[in-house]
Design a protein around this motif. Structure first.
Motif, PDB file in Angstrom:
ATOM      1  N   LYS A   1      34.346  39.674  36.158  1.00  0.00           N
ATOM      2  CA  LYS A   1      32.890  40.023  35.881  1.00  0.00           C
ATOM      3  C   LYS A   1      33.570  41.723  36.223  1.00  0.00           C
ATOM      4  O   LYS A   1      33.068  42.338  36.147  1.00  0.00           O
ATOM      5  CB  LYS A   1      31.521  40.301  36.757  1.00  0.00           C
ATOM      6  N   LYS A   2      34.061  41.813  38.035  1.00  0.00           N
ATOM      7  CA  LYS A   2      34.446  42.898  38.861  1.00  0.00           C
ATOM      8  C   LYS A   2      35.570  43.455  38.045  1.00  0.00           C
ATOM      9  O   LYS A   2      35.234  44.507  37.765  1.00  0.00           O
ATOM     10  CB  LYS A   2      34.590  42.969  40.384  1.00  0.00           C
ATOM     11  N   THR A   3      36.262  42.980  37.480  1.00  0.00           N
ATOM     12  CA  THR A   3      37.702  43.121  36.704  1.00  0.00           C
ATOM     13  C   THR A   3      36.707  44.594  35.299  1.00  0.00           C
ATOM     14  O   THR A   3      37.615  45.541  34.784  1.00  0.00           O
ATOM     15  CB  THR A   3      38.629  42.238  36.494  1.00  0.00           C
ATOM     16  N   LEU A   4      36.000  43.276  34.724  1.00  0.00           N
ATOM     17  CA  LEU A   4      36.554  44.166  33.409  1.00  0.00           C
ATOM     18  C   LEU A   4      34.739  45.508  33.791  1.00  0.00           C
ATOM     19  O   LEU A   4      34.622  46.483  32.480  1.00  0.00           O
ATOM     20  CB  LEU A   4      34.870  43.410  32.730  1.00  0.00           C
ATOM     21  N   LYS A   5      34.135  45.264  34.660  1.00  0.00           N
ATOM     22  CA  LYS A   5      33.538  46.443  34.667  1.00  0.00           C
ATOM     23  C   LYS A   5      34.550  47.627  35.645  1.00  0.00           C
ATOM     24  O   LYS A   5      34.555  48.458  34.954  1.00  0.00           O
ATOM     25  CB  LYS A   5      32.139  46.278  36.306  1.00  0.00           C
ATOM     26  N   LEU A   6      35.892  47.182  35.712  1.00  0.00           N
ATOM     27  CA  LEU A   6      36.947  48.364  36.602  1.00  0.00           C
ATOM     28  C   LEU A   6      37.628  48.742  35.201  1.00  0.00           C
ATOM     29  O   LEU A   6      37.386  49.576  35.052  1.00  0.00           O
ATOM     30  CB  LEU A   6      38.037  47.514  37.765  1.00  0.00           C
ATOM     31  N   VAL A   7      37.273  48.422  34.340  1.00  0.00           N
ATOM     32  CA  VAL A   7      37.872  48.299  32.931  1.00  0.00           C
ATOM     33  C   VAL A   7      37.220  48.998  32.454  1.00  0.00           C
ATOM     34  O   VAL A   7      37.541  50.650  31.837  1.00  0.00           O
ATOM     35  CB  VAL A   7      38.334  46.472  32.347  1.00  0.00           C
ATOM     36  N   ARG A   8      35.482  49.251  32.268  1.00  0.00           N
ATOM     37  CA  ARG A   8      34.595  49.926  31.844  1.00  0.00           C
ATOM     38  C   ARG A   8      34.794  51.131  31.642  1.00  0.00           C
ATOM     39  O   ARG A   8      34.488  52.081  31.458  1.00  0.00           O
ATOM     40  CB  ARG A   8      33.438  48.930  31.443  1.00  0.00           C
ATOM     41  N   ARG A   9      35.049  50.945  33.730  1.00  0.00           N
ATOM     42  CA  ARG A   9      34.400  52.626  33.877  1.00  0.00           C
ATOM     43  C   ARG A   9      35.804  53.682  33.706  1.00  0.00           C
ATOM     44  O   ARG A   9      36.006  54.554  34.230  1.00  0.00           O
ATOM     45  CB  ARG A   9      34.450  51.939  35.511  1.00  0.00           C
TER      46      ARG A   9
ATOM     47  N   ILE B   1      45.760  44.342  33.639  1.00  0.00           N
ATOM     48  CA  ILE B   1      44.986  43.184  33.234  1.00  0.00           C
ATOM     49  C   ILE B   1      45.494  42.672  31.852  1.00  0.00           C
ATOM     50  O   ILE B   1      45.324  43.576  30.874  1.00  0.00           O
ATOM     51  CB  ILE B   1      43.625  43.582  33.034  1.00  0.00           C
ATOM     52  N   ILE B   2      45.716  41.066  32.100  1.00  0.00           N
ATOM     53  CA  ILE B   2      46.272  40.567  30.923  1.00  0.00           C
ATOM     54  C   ILE B   2      44.973  39.812  30.400  1.00  0.00           C
ATOM     55  O   ILE B   2      44.682  38.591  30.995  1.00  0.00           O
ATOM     56  CB  ILE B   2      47.703  40.001  31.216  1.00  0.00           C
TER      57      ILE B   2
ATOM     58  N   LYS C   1      33.722  56.622  42.976  1.00  0.00           N
ATOM     59  CA  LYS C   1      33.289  55.146  42.207  1.00  0.00           C
ATOM     60  C   LYS C   1      34.700  54.636  41.636  1.00  0.00           C
ATOM     61  O   LYS C   1      35.214  52.800  42.340  1.00  0.00           O
ATOM     62  CB  LYS C   1      32.600  55.123  41.073  1.00  0.00           C
ATOM     63  N   LEU C   2      35.483  55.072  40.685  1.00  0.00           N
ATOM     64  CA  LEU C   2      36.438  54.510  40.187  1.00  0.00           C
ATOM     65  C   LEU C   2      37.426  53.463  40.857  1.00  0.00           C
ATOM     66  O   LEU C   2      37.771  52.994  41.038  1.00  0.00           O
ATOM     67  CB  LEU C   2      37.345  55.121  39.106  1.00  0.00           C
ATOM     68  N   LYS C   3      37.833  54.431  42.244  1.00  0.00           N
ATOM     69  CA  LYS C   3      38.966  54.414  43.157  1.00  0.00           C
ATOM     70  C   LYS C   3      37.798  52.917  44.230  1.00  0.00           C
ATOM     71  O   LYS C   3      38.998  52.422  44.072  1.00  0.00           O
ATOM     72  CB  LYS C   3      39.082  55.572  43.748  1.00  0.00           C
ATOM     73  N   ASP C   4      37.374  53.393  43.958  1.00  0.00           N
ATOM     74  CA  ASP C   4      36.252  52.247  45.305  1.00  0.00           C
ATOM     75  C   ASP C   4      36.318  51.072  44.271  1.00  0.00           C
ATOM     76  O   ASP C   4      36.834  49.906  45.528  1.00  0.00           O
ATOM     77  CB  ASP C   4      34.547  52.486  45.679  1.00  0.00           C
ATOM     78  N   ASP C   5      36.352  51.210  43.144  1.00  0.00           N
ATOM     79  CA  ASP C   5      36.231  49.516  42.496  1.00  0.00           C
ATOM     80  C   ASP C   5      37.254  48.954  42.352  1.00  0.00           C
ATOM     81  O   ASP C   5      38.116  47.929  42.615  1.00  0.00           O
ATOM     82  CB  ASP C   5      35.965  49.639  41.082  1.00  0.00           C
ATOM     83  N   TYR C   6      38.505  50.266  42.056  1.00  0.00           N
ATOM     84  CA  TYR C   6      39.841  49.905  42.018  1.00  0.00           C
ATOM     85  C   TYR C   6      40.684  49.555  43.291  1.00  0.00           C
ATOM     86  O   TYR C   6      41.335  48.192  42.706  1.00  0.00           O
ATOM     87  CB  TYR C   6      40.983  51.512  41.596  1.00  0.00           C
ATOM     88  N   LYS C   7      39.796  50.093  44.489  1.00  0.00           N
ATOM     89  CA  LYS C   7      40.591  49.525  45.650  1.00  0.00           C
ATOM     90  C   LYS C   7      40.005  47.873  46.136  1.00  0.00           C
ATOM     91  O   LYS C   7      40.514  46.578  46.605  1.00  0.00           O
ATOM     92  CB  LYS C   7      40.179  50.143  46.795  1.00  0.00           C
ATOM     93  N   GLU C   8      38.612  47.829  45.531  1.00  0.00           N
ATOM     94  CA  GLU C   8      38.141  46.370  45.667  1.00  0.00           C
ATOM     95  C   GLU C   8      38.799  45.060  44.717  1.00  0.00           C
ATOM     96  O   GLU C   8      38.804  44.088  45.346  1.00  0.00           O
ATOM     97  CB  GLU C   8      36.593  46.638  45.185  1.00  0.00           C
TER      98      GLU C   8
END
Length: 150
Positions: A30-38, A65-66, A130-137
């Motif tokens: 869920k977090k990964t797909l949210k990052l992809v969306r952002r 992401i594969i 926001k993108l960088k925060d999500d990416y780091k997480e």
């Protein structure tokens, strides 16, 4: 209704290829797909095997992401090897359809590469933060998974 969603998610996991390791769990997916969306909204996303391989070979860094339900699997077997050689973290998600939906494309997508800076132009300071925060997480969790994997 809830049982339909549960059976659908179970079907997605059953269709995953045996080489799809490390596979994201429900929460990380869920977090990964949210990052992809952002990243898609910020124009920091490369879609498809051809674009991802080209970017990795040119030295771009990010999070790969594969999709785990690709058939034939030969289409993406070389991508994790390239990621490991370039020291790029990668993770599998169960469904190519979900990955495409998060990436704002109608066609199912095999893999995407999330970059931390836009390819063209600039984005707002708030969106970039926001993108960088999500990416780091997500990258931290992915590296934790891969370290326990090996």
């Amino acid at each position: 209704m809830a049982s339909d969603l549960e059976t659908e998610s179970k079907k997605k996991i059953l269709m995953v290829s045996p080489i799809a390791r490390p596979l994201a769990g429900k929460k990380l997916c869920k977090k990964t797909l949210k990052l992809v969306r952002r990243a898609s909204e910020a124009k920091c996303l490369l879609r498809g095997v051809k674009e991802v391989v080209k970017a990795i070979k040119r030295g771009k860094k990010g999070l790969c992401i594969i999709a785990g339900n690709i058939s034939p699997i030969d289409v993406i077997t070389h991508v994790p090897i390239l990621c490991e050689e370039a020291e790029i973290p990668y993770i599998y998600v169960p469904s190519k359809e979900d990955l495409a939906g998060a990436g704002a494309t109608k066609r199912p997508t095999c893999c995407v590469l999330v970059l931390t800076s836009p390819m063209k132009g600039n984005i707002g300071e708030e969106d970039l933060r926001k993108l960088k925060d999500d990416y780091k997480e997500v990258a931290k969790e992915v590296q934790g998974l891969t370290s326990s994997f090996f």
